[in-house]
Design a protein around this motif. Structure first.
Motif, short mmCIF file in Angstrom:
data_model
loop_
_atom_site.label_atom_id
_atom_site.label_comp_id
_atom_site.label_asym_id
_atom_site.label_seq_id
_atom_site.Cartn_x
_atom_site.Cartn_y
_atom_site.Cartn_z
N ARG A 74 -2.40 2.57 -4.89
CA ARG A 74 -1.01 2.22 -5.12
C ARG A 74 -0.17 3.47 -5.29
N GLY A 102 0.76 0.41 5.74
CA GLY A 102 1.58 1.02 4.70
C GLY A 102 3.02 1.20 5.14
N THR A 123 0.84 -1.20 0.00
CA THR A 123 0.00 0.00 0.00
C THR A 123 0.88 1.24 0.00
N ASP A 124 0.35 2.32 -0.56
CA ASP A 124 1.10 3.57 -0.55
C ASP A 124 0.69 4.39 0.67
N SER A 125 1.67 4.66 1.54
CA SER A 125 1.31 5.33 2.79
C SER A 125 1.01 6.82 2.59
#
Lengths: 417, 417
Positions: B393, B184, B159-161
């Protein structure tokens, strides 16, 4: 996935040794900055030490260590580019100086500052240029054109404002600080005008028309640069007052102030104005108008953030200069002709002293004529301090000037070969 | 003289058009950042807008304008380098997230976060890798090795934090925020381990020894990265408490905290650890220990400065992504094979959805078994939100991945020619 790619980058970094080296040197530099702050704090009680001197010493020591490790090849861990200095380090320092300056003191002495910064720098420029021309020609140190001598005059006639901040304390000596630092800011505009003039006019035949155009250029540049800084400051005050009224957001206010201050500096660079003057006045206007329109939290945050950023930039500069002092290539030039190097340095130092004396004392006398209260007058002791304090030509400026000369000398030796 | 040289630089800048162009583009970029803040603030009342979306839209519009001006050649004014992102933009964002995170909420759900970040990412990785292998081989889209499929799995399983911060609000949905954002951060470590594993092991024959080594590597990396961040945080607390006791200096404290946080990130990069994890835990420790040892002014300053820096970095990223969305070269690839591009994108999206569903629901069920109070349990509605929120993403990650693919495709077409 940002993440995954970060690893891939690390991989490629491991492959390309130079990138890995840059991570190493950034680590070292940040660690040294921390050490400077801690040591500078521990040595605070000592009369003759501050962060800048600590940074210079730590930088030199690191330079020696790197010199030994690299087998005498290099003493630097970061290659210093003028861009780094003018685009990232200088703006926060000058902006913060404008932001924290005692405005009352500054504007009360505004005429004196203008006298020093404009007329004084001009007198200094003339003396250094012509002195250098006559003395260097006798020493026979290569073919320098008249434009080169004028460039030397323009470079060495301006005080370095970053160094002034280290030596004079605004709280202890407000009058001296505002005079010397103010001069350093104003003579940026003078320098810009001088450099333009050197390139455009034939300065060997100065007539009244050229002198008039020169004066016109100075005021044009000075007013335009100041106006740009003031406009950016007022814009920030307007936007923050009009839009954020009643529903303040501290983070946005802080971010917006930073961005607008930086924008004023970059716009001045874009239009070839005096960016130092612009960002300085932007700082003054922001502290006078914008700062009073923001929340209490923003007030505290901006005050200390700008100070901390300026502080970091200053330490960074002095740390670098300390490392650079041991640069082998530069000392090679000196080693090849030690007598000449010492001669040139002493002549320049003498000319700077002379050029500065030639305007500080007469102009102080003029300035004193206009003041009535004895408190505001610049007595002889203060005049001597101004003379000496303004002598600093900035460690970084020195390094940059050496670079310029060095590049030329290297080119010349290549051509000779 | 700093000053004089500044002019000389401006001269040379005028000579070298590219340098002048970079000043122009920096001006434009800073002005656009200001516009994003002001517009984002004006549109704050709107339910579906925030600064990030404003930045994306402004970026796209600017991209169109530049595209038209440059005659369809380019839509960007700054060339985006991964260095810029990983060295300057990402650290303040992640550090600030750690600094402002609700620690109680975060550590109460620590086991669930670890489950999601480690086991969940692994499940996702396996599903995406093998799904991509089977489906892409049927589509016949060029020769991808098994390592390529595993890399795709590793990239798209995390996951994109940065994006999570934009979508979930810590104050409104604390549980969801801490779960998705925490995941993330933790899956950065998983990704690092996965990438190492792909390069070192033959993952086609997984046996228990390799699985054990993999698990060992993960815990080694996780513990080392966390320890580095915690150590940097504790060091800052120790230094500030021991040395600055009684004679606080706000600017130094702020500067030192910034430097030590950045140092922890760079050290993690240096030792090939998970720098995101390190700087996140450094932020947590600093807000828990260091922050309580500094002056009240430093408290306000650090809190808002870190937030403002993170805020600026986020807007910068989204502004850039908006411009990049119109990049001609990337769309050329799509134009040459529209069906294939859409096919690949849909398959990847489907696999990400599937891979995420495959661990969110089972692991939430497992996590619920350990919780007694119904408040702490993750009900089905929340599970669906976690499933969807974690789908992001990351716009930037997308751009970076496209770059990677693009470079390869360009190379391939060159080889074919």
């Amino acid at each position: 996935m940002v993440i995954g790619l970060s690893t891939m980058l690390e991989k490629t970094e491991a492959l390309f040794a130079s990138d890995h080296a840059s991570v190493v040197s950034m680590n070292l530099f940040v660690a040294l900055l921390c050490a400077c702050i801690v040591l500078g704090h521990l040595l605070e009680e000592t009369r003759w030490m501050n962060e800048s001197i600590t940074a210079l010493i730590i930088g030199s020591c690191t330079g020696i260590v790197i010199l030994l490790i690299s087998g005498g090849k290099s003493s630097r861990i970061l290659v210093f580019s003028e861009d780094l200095f003018f685009i990232y380090l200088l703006p926060p320092i000058i902006f913060n100086a404008g932001f924290q300056v005692k405005k009352k003191q500054f504007f009360r002495n505004f005429m004196t500052i203008m006298l020093f910064g404009a007329i004084g720098t001009l007198i200094s420029f003339v003396i250094i240029s012509f002195g250098a021309k006559h003395l260097f020609e006798k020493m026979n140190i290569g073919d320098l054109t008249i434009a080169d001598y004028l460039a030397i005059g323009a470079i060495f006639s301006a005080t370095d404002s970053v160094c002034t901040l280290q030596v004079l304390n605004q709280d202890e000596t407000p009058l001296l600080y505002s005079l010397v630092f103010g001069e350093g800011v104003v003579n940026d505009a003078t320098s810009v005008v001088l450099f333009n003039a050197i390139q455009r006019f034939d300065l060997t035949n100065i007539n009244s028309a050229i002198a008039l155009e020169f004066a016109g250029n100075f005021f044009y540049l000075f007013i335009l640069s100041t106006a740009l800084g003031v406009a950016a400051g007022l814009l920030s005050a307007f936007v923050i007052k009009k839009l954020y009224i009643g529903r303040h957001s501290t983070d946005r206010e802080v971010a917006l102030m930073m961005l607008l201050a930086y924008l004023s500096y970059m716009l001045a660079e874009l239009f070839h104005l005096s960016s130092i003057l612009t960002v300085f006045f932007c700082g003054i206007v922001m502290s006078h108008y914008t700062w009073h329109n923001v929340t209490d939290k923003s007030k505290v945050t901006t005050k200390h953030t700008f100070a901390a950023m300026s502080f970091l930039a200053e330490i960074f500069i002095f740390l670098y200069v300390g490392m650079d002092a041991l640069d082998i290539e530069k000392w090679d030039v000196v080693r090849n002709s030690p007598g000449q190097s010492i001669g040139v340095s002493s002549i320049l130092l003498g000319l700077i002293l002379l050029g500065r004396a030639a305007f500080v004392f007469p102009l102080s006398f003029l300035s004193n004529l206009t003041k009535s209260s004895p408190d505001e007058k610049i007595d002889l002791k203060k005049q001597v301090t101004i003379w000496w304090a303004g002598l600093m030509r900035g460690a970084v400026s020195m390094a940059l000037a050496y670079n310029q000369v060095l590049i030329r000398e290297l080119q010349e030796t290549k051509i000779k070969k």
